[in-house]
Design an enzyme around this catalytic site. Structure first.
Site, PDB file in Angstrom:
ATOM      1  N   SER A 175      37.988  43.966  48.731  1.00 45.16           N
ATOM      2  CA  SER A 175      38.708  43.879  47.357  1.00 45.16           C
ATOM      3  C   SER A 175      38.500  42.772  46.645  1.00 45.16           C
ATOM      4  O   SER A 175      38.818  42.858  45.355  1.00 45.16           O
ATOM      5  CB  SER A 175      40.066  44.491  47.802  1.00 45.16           C
ATOM      6  OG  SER A 175      40.770  43.383  48.587  1.00 45.16           O
ATOM      7  N   HIS A 203      38.118  51.096  47.497  1.00 44.03           N
ATOM      8  CA  HIS A 203      37.268  50.738  46.346  1.00 44.03           C
ATOM      9  C   HIS A 203      35.737  51.448  46.330  1.00 44.03           C
ATOM     10  O   HIS A 203      35.247  51.318  45.411  1.00 44.03           O
ATOM     11  CB  HIS A 203      37.039  49.193  46.174  1.00 44.03           C
ATOM     12  CG  HIS A 203      38.279  48.377  45.923  1.00 44.03           C
ATOM     13  ND1 HIS A 203      38.749  48.235  44.758  1.00 44.03           N
ATOM     14  CD2 HIS A 203      39.066  47.980  46.921  1.00 44.03           C
ATOM     15  CE1 HIS A 203      39.559  47.525  44.859  1.00 44.03           C
ATOM     16  NE2 HIS A 203      40.171  47.019  45.952  1.00 44.03           N
ATOM     17  N   LYS A 234      42.568  54.039  42.429  1.00 49.03           N
ATOM     18  CA  LYS A 234      41.340  53.282  41.771  1.00 49.03           C
ATOM     19  C   LYS A 234      40.532  54.206  40.958  1.00 49.03           C
ATOM     20  O   LYS A 234      40.715  54.350  39.972  1.00 49.03           O
ATOM     21  CB  LYS A 234      40.929  52.467  42.861  1.00 49.03           C
ATOM     22  CG  LYS A 234      42.019  51.421  43.355  1.00 49.03           C
ATOM     23  CD  LYS A 234      41.662  50.458  44.479  1.00 49.03           C
ATOM     24  CE  LYS A 234      42.901  49.632  44.579  1.00 49.03           C
ATOM     25  NZ  LYS A 234      43.186  49.042  45.923  1.00 49.03           N
TER      26      LYS A 234
HETATM   27  C1  LIG Z   1      44.433  48.885  46.558  1.00 51.94           C
HETATM   28  C2  LIG Z   1      44.137  48.965  47.960  1.00 51.94           C
HETATM   29  C3  LIG Z   1      44.861  49.575  48.804  1.00 51.94           C
HETATM   30  C4  LIG Z   1      46.345  49.974  48.363  1.00 51.94           C
HETATM   31  O1  LIG Z   1      46.131  50.985  47.788  1.00 51.94           O
HETATM   32  P1  LIG Z   1      47.279  51.564  46.474  1.00 51.94           P
HETATM   33  O2  LIG Z   1      46.982  53.023  46.445  1.00 51.94           O
HETATM   34  O3  LIG Z   1      47.202  50.895  45.443  1.00 51.94           O
HETATM   35  O4  LIG Z   1      48.667  51.289  47.556  1.00 51.94           O
HETATM   36  C5  LIG Z   1      44.578  49.677  50.397  1.00 51.94           C
HETATM   37  N1  LIG Z   1      43.237  49.130  50.602  1.00 51.94           N
HETATM   38  C6  LIG Z   1      42.571  48.240  49.924  1.00 51.94           C
HETATM   39  C7  LIG Z   1      41.312  47.819  50.470  1.00 51.94           C
HETATM   40  C8  LIG Z   1      43.073  48.183  48.474  1.00 51.94           C
HETATM   41  O5  LIG Z   1      42.194  47.626  47.561  1.00 51.94           O
END
Ligand SMILES: *Cc1c(COP(=O)(O)O)cnc(C)c1O
Length: 410
Positions: A175, A203, A234
Site C-alpha cells: 500500500s 489494492h 478502494k
Molecule cells: C486499506 C487496506 C486495508 C483496510 O481496508 P479498509 O476497508 O480500509 O478497512 C487492509 N489492507 C490493506 C493492504 C489496505 O491497503
C-alpha cells in the site's frame, strides 16, 4: 501530558492532522476551503460517485434502511449481503466469500482464525498495519521476512520447520510502495512447506489482472490454494472488506471470526453499492485501461524528473524523499500549487524512507497529469535542498530495497 507528546511529534515532523474535504469524490475537490487536484485517493476506478453505484445504494436504503440493525448472526444478514457474497466469490473465482464491515476487520477476523492450528506466522516486513495487528491477536509467534524476499522466507521456513503448518501473509500490492508481492514464488514456498498463503489484495482488487480480479489473476495463479482478502473501499468505491476462499473456510469464519460475529453487519446499501461496482467493472473494462495509461504517464514523468519510485508497478506511486521533514515540505509545496498528495512518514514507512505517496485514478485526465508534472518540475528546479534530498532519497531507496534494511516496521 498529551500536549508535550504532541509537541514531541511535531518536532520530529511526525505530527498528523486531519484535513476536511467538502465536495463530491473526484480528482478536483475542496480541501480545507481550497480547490485542489487530488492525488491521494484509493478510488482507483472512480466508482465512488458512479451513477449506477450511487443509485444502487440509494435504492437499497429505500428498501432496507441505513443500518443492518444487528450482527450478521443475529438478524443483520440481509439479502444484499448474500447477493454480494455470491458476486464476490464468482469475481475471485472462489467457492465462497464473506463480507466484513471493513477490510481491517476482515484481516482481524481472518488471520487469528487461520492461525488457530498453526505454529508460526510469516509476514512480509512491509505488510499493511491491519495484518500486523491481526498477527498480534494470535498466539503463534511472528517471523518477519525481508520485503518481497522469497528466498529469505524459504530459509526461515526451513529453519523453523514447524511441526504444524505455517501461515504466510502478504499484501498483493503493497500500500505504501505500490510494488507487487512475488506471488508465484510465495505460492511455491507455501506449497513446499505445507503452509497456507494469505494475500491481502486491498489494492489489487479491481486494478490488477486482465479482468481486474486482482493480483492472483495478474500472476495466473487462480485455482491455487491461496486465501484472498480484499476491500470494497478502494477500487470498488465504497466501504467494507471480504474474504474469498473455500466453502469450509467461509463457514468456519462465520463461526469463529470475532470481528464478524460481534459487530453490526455492513450497511446493506454498501453491499448493494459494491455489487453494482462489480457490474460496472465487468461492463466497462475501459475504466481499468484508462487508469493504467494515466498511471504510466505519471510514473514515466516523475521518473524523468528524477524521483525514485521504488518498484512501483501499480497506481500507487511513491516519490521517495528520505527524511520526514523534507517529505512534509514537499507535500506543503505541492499544496501551495493546488496539488494534494500526502507525505507518508514513520511509523507508516521505515525511517529514512519518507515519501510523497501519489495515487492515480481513472477519473484523472492527461491534462491533470501534465499539470502535476509541471508543478513538480518547477518545485524541484527552484529548491536546491530538495534536489539534494532527491539524491539522498535514492540512497534511502536503495537502503529500503537492500538487505541491510532497518528493523522491521511491525
Ligand atoms: C486499506 C487496506 C486495508 C483496510 O481496508 P479498509 O476497508 O480500509 O478497512 C487492509 N489492507 C490493506 C493492504 C489496505 O491497503
Amino acid at each position: 501530558m498529551f500536549t508535550s507528546r504532541l509537541d514531541a511529534l511535531a518536532r520530529r515532523s511526525l505530527l498528523r492532522r486531519l484535513r476536511t474535504i467538502d465536495s463530491a469524490p473526484g480528482t478536483e475537490v475542496e480541501l480545507d476551503g481550497h480547490r485542489v487536484l487530488l492525488f491521494s485517493s484509493n478510488n482507483y476506478l472512480d466508482l465512488a460517485a458512479h451513477p449506477r453505484v450511487t443509485e444502487a445504494a440509494i435504492n437499497a436504503i429505500r428498501r432496507y434502511g441505513v443500518g443492518a440493525g444487528a450482527s450478521r448472526l443475529v438478524s443483520g444478514s440481509l439479502r444484499p449481503h448474500r447477493e454480494l457474497e455470491e458476486r464476490l466469490a464468482a469475481f475471485k473465482r472462489e467457492e465462497a466469500a464473506l463480507v466484513f464491515p471493513t477490510g481491517y476487520q476482515a484481516n482481524l477476523g481472518l488471520i487469528p482464525t487461520l492461525a488457530e492450528d498453526r505454529d508460526v506466522l510469516y509476514v512480509d516486513r512491509l505488510c499493511h498495519a491491519s495484518l500486523i495487528d491481526a498477527c498480534r491477536l494470535c498466539e503463534a509467534p511472528l517471523r518477519v521476512y525481508r520485503h518481497r524476499d522469497h528466498a529469505h522466507l524459504a530459509r526461515l521456513l526451513q529453519q523453523g520447520r514447524p511441526p504444524r503448518p505455517a501461515l504466510i501473509i502478504t499484501d498483493g500490492v503493497f500500500s505504501m510502495d505500490g510494488d507487487l508481492a512475488p506471488l508465484p514464488e510465495l505460492c511455491k514456498a507455501a506449497e513446499q512447506a505445507g503452509a497456507t498463503l494469505v494475500v491481502d489484495d486491498a489494492h489489487g482488487t479491481g486494478v490488477m489482472g486482465a479482468d481486474g480480479r486482482g493480483t492472483v489473476e495478474h500472476y495466473g495463479l487462480e485455482g491455487r490454494a491461496i486465501v484472498q482478502m480484499g476491500t470494497l473501499s478502494k477500487a470498488l468505491g465504497g466501504m467494507g472488506g471480504f474474504v474469498a476462499g473455500s466453502r469450509d473456510l467461509i463457514e468456519y469464519l462465520v463461526n469463529r471470526a470475532r470481528p464478524f460475529i460481534y459487530t453490526t453487519a455492513l450497511p446493506p446499501a454498501m453491499a448493494a453499492a459494491a455489487a453494482a461496482a462489480l457490474d460496472v467493472i465487468e461492463a466497462e473494462p475501459e475504466r481499468r485501461a484508462r487508469l493504467w495509461s494515466l498511471r504510466d504517464l505519471l510514473h514515466e514523468g516523475v521518473r524523468r524528473i528524477g524521483f525514485d519510485t521504488l518498484d512501483s508497478r501499480s497506481p500507487i506511486i511513491p516519490l521517495l524523499v528520505g527524511d520526514a521533514d523534507q517529505a512534509l515540505a514537499l507535500s506543503d509545496q505541492l499544496l501551495a500549487y493546488g496539488v494534494y498528495a500526502p507525505a507518508i512518514r514513520p511509523p507508516t514507512v521505515p525511517a529514512g524512507t519518507s515519501r510523497i505517496r501519489m495515487s492515480v485514478t481513472a477519473g484523472h485526465t492527461p491534462a491533470q497529469i501534465d499539470h502535476v508534472l509541471d508543478v513538480l518540475k518547477t518545485i524541484v528546479a527552484s529548491d536546491g535542498r530538495l534536489q539534494e534530498s532527491l539524491r539522498g532519497g535514492r540512497l534511502a531507496g536503495a537502503k529500503a530495497r537492500g538487505r541491510k534494511a532497518r528493523s522491521p516496521s511491525p
